[in-house]
Design a protein around this motif. Structure first.
Motif, PDB file in Angstrom:
ATOM      1  N   SER A  10       0.870  -1.231  -0.177  1.00 54.94           N
ATOM      2  CA  SER A  10      -0.003  -0.145  -0.001  1.00 54.94           C
ATOM      3  C   SER A  10       0.995   1.215   0.287  1.00 54.94           C
ATOM      4  CB  SER A  10      -0.869   0.076   1.222  1.00 54.94           C
ATOM      5  OG  SER A  10      -0.211   0.208   2.384  1.00 54.94           O
ATOM      6  N   LYS A  18       4.138   0.405  -5.089  1.00 55.30           N
ATOM      7  CA  LYS A  18       3.525   0.542  -3.564  1.00 55.30           C
ATOM      8  C   LYS A  18       4.594  -0.339  -2.788  1.00 55.30           C
ATOM      9  CE  LYS A  18      -1.142   1.381  -4.982  1.00 55.30           C
ATOM     10  NZ  LYS A  18      -2.542   1.505  -4.500  1.00 55.30           N
ATOM     11  N   ILE A  24      -1.917  -5.374   5.432  1.00 55.60           N
ATOM     12  CA  ILE A  24      -2.892  -4.229   5.215  1.00 55.60           C
ATOM     13  C   ILE A  24      -4.317  -4.611   5.765  1.00 55.60           C
ATOM     14  CG2 ILE A  24      -1.663  -3.777   2.951  1.00 55.60           C
ATOM     15  CD1 ILE A  24      -3.879  -5.447   1.322  1.00 55.60           C
ATOM     16  N   VAL A  32      -8.263  -0.420   0.745  1.00 55.36           N
ATOM     17  CA  VAL A  32      -7.184  -0.592   1.665  1.00 55.36           C
ATOM     18  C   VAL A  32      -6.973   0.607   2.422  1.00 55.36           C
ATOM     19  CG1 VAL A  32      -4.568  -1.210   1.747  1.00 55.36           C
ATOM     20  CG2 VAL A  32      -6.047  -1.950   0.049  1.00 55.36           C
ATOM     21  N   ASP A  35      -4.536   3.698   1.917  1.00 60.91           N
ATOM     22  CA  ASP A  35      -3.965   3.790   0.348  1.00 60.91           C
ATOM     23  C   ASP A  35      -4.506   4.829  -0.412  1.00 60.91           C
ATOM     24  OD1 ASP A  35      -2.316   1.740  -1.520  1.00 60.91           O
ATOM     25  OD2 ASP A  35      -4.190   2.479  -2.626  1.00 60.91           O
ATOM     26  N   VAL A  60      -9.064  -2.357  -4.644  1.00 64.14           N
ATOM     27  CA  VAL A  60      -8.022  -3.347  -4.453  1.00 64.14           C
ATOM     28  C   VAL A  60      -7.652  -3.839  -5.732  1.00 64.14           C
ATOM     29  CG1 VAL A  60      -7.347  -5.127  -2.982  1.00 64.14           C
ATOM     30  CG2 VAL A  60      -8.987  -3.674  -2.221  1.00 64.14           C
ATOM     31  N   ASN A  86      -1.951  -4.161  -4.861  1.00 61.41           N
ATOM     32  CA  ASN A  86      -2.127  -4.131  -3.206  1.00 61.41           C
ATOM     33  C   ASN A  86      -1.833  -5.498  -2.905  1.00 61.41           C
ATOM     34  OD1 ASN A  86      -4.425  -2.149  -4.167  1.00 61.41           O
ATOM     35  ND2 ASN A  86      -3.250  -1.402  -2.440  1.00 61.41           N
TER      36      ASN A  86
END
Length: 180
Positions: A10, A18, A24, A32, A35, A60, A86
């Motif tokens: 994230s 990321k 997460i 998330v 995020d 996501v 993610n």
């Protein structure tokens, strides 16, 4: 039918990649926690410019770890989180899932698959020539997008590397994934 979570990632700021995390937290209806792409409405910059009131069907982002092996064979090195996903999975044909499939992640979290990620030119900015590797062609010449799938959070929960991923196919006709 299922697989495992290979990595979770994230980022609270707009960035192509990321960083990987120990865990997460998915929040129902948002995405998330923390995020930059979390929210009820679209957060992707180009989509916000077109219509900021659109529902966020990209809460996501998932990529299958097997894609990294495929692009490695073509001379590219890509690790989990580097394409902005993610959740990196192992052992699931994400691209073959029908729209509406639910993925159970660990003990609590559930997401519903909304469609395919639209690979963008930023992928070539990350590694020149990589975009061509994640946009391929099927045997009949049809374009095949391989940069992962998008989903919305149905039930929240903590997701960690090593968690099981259970696949629940939707009832009725199975609709192939399209770009969202």
């Amino acid at each position: 039918m299922g697989g495992t979570v290979a990595a979770v990632s994230s980022n609270s700021t707009y960035s192509f990649t990321k960083p990987n995390r120990d865990s997460i937290t998915l929040i129902a209806g948002l995405g998330v926690e923390g995020d930059v792409h979390a929210g009820v409405t679209v957060k992707h910059r180009s989509r916000v410019q077109r219509d900021p009131s659109q529902p966020n069907l990209r809460q996501v982002h998932f990529i299958h770890e097997e894609l990294f092996e495929e692009v490695r064979a073509a001379g590219f090195e890509v690790a989990s989180g580097e394409l902005g996903e993610n959740v990196t999975t192992r052992g699931i044909d994400l691209l073959g899932l029908p729209k509406g499939t639910r993925l159970r992640l660990g003990d609590e979290a559930v997401v519903e698959v909304t469609g395919l990620r639209n690979p963008c030119a930023q992928i070539d900015g990350f590694q020149k020539g990589l975009l061509k590797q994640v946009v391929g062609r099927d045997g009949d010449g049809s374009v095949r997008f391989k940069a992962g799938i998008m989903s919305v959070v149905v039930a929240g929960g903590v997701v960690r590397p090593g968690d099981p991923v259970a696949v629940e196919l939707p009832d009725g006709p199975h609709l192939p994934l399209e770009i969202v």
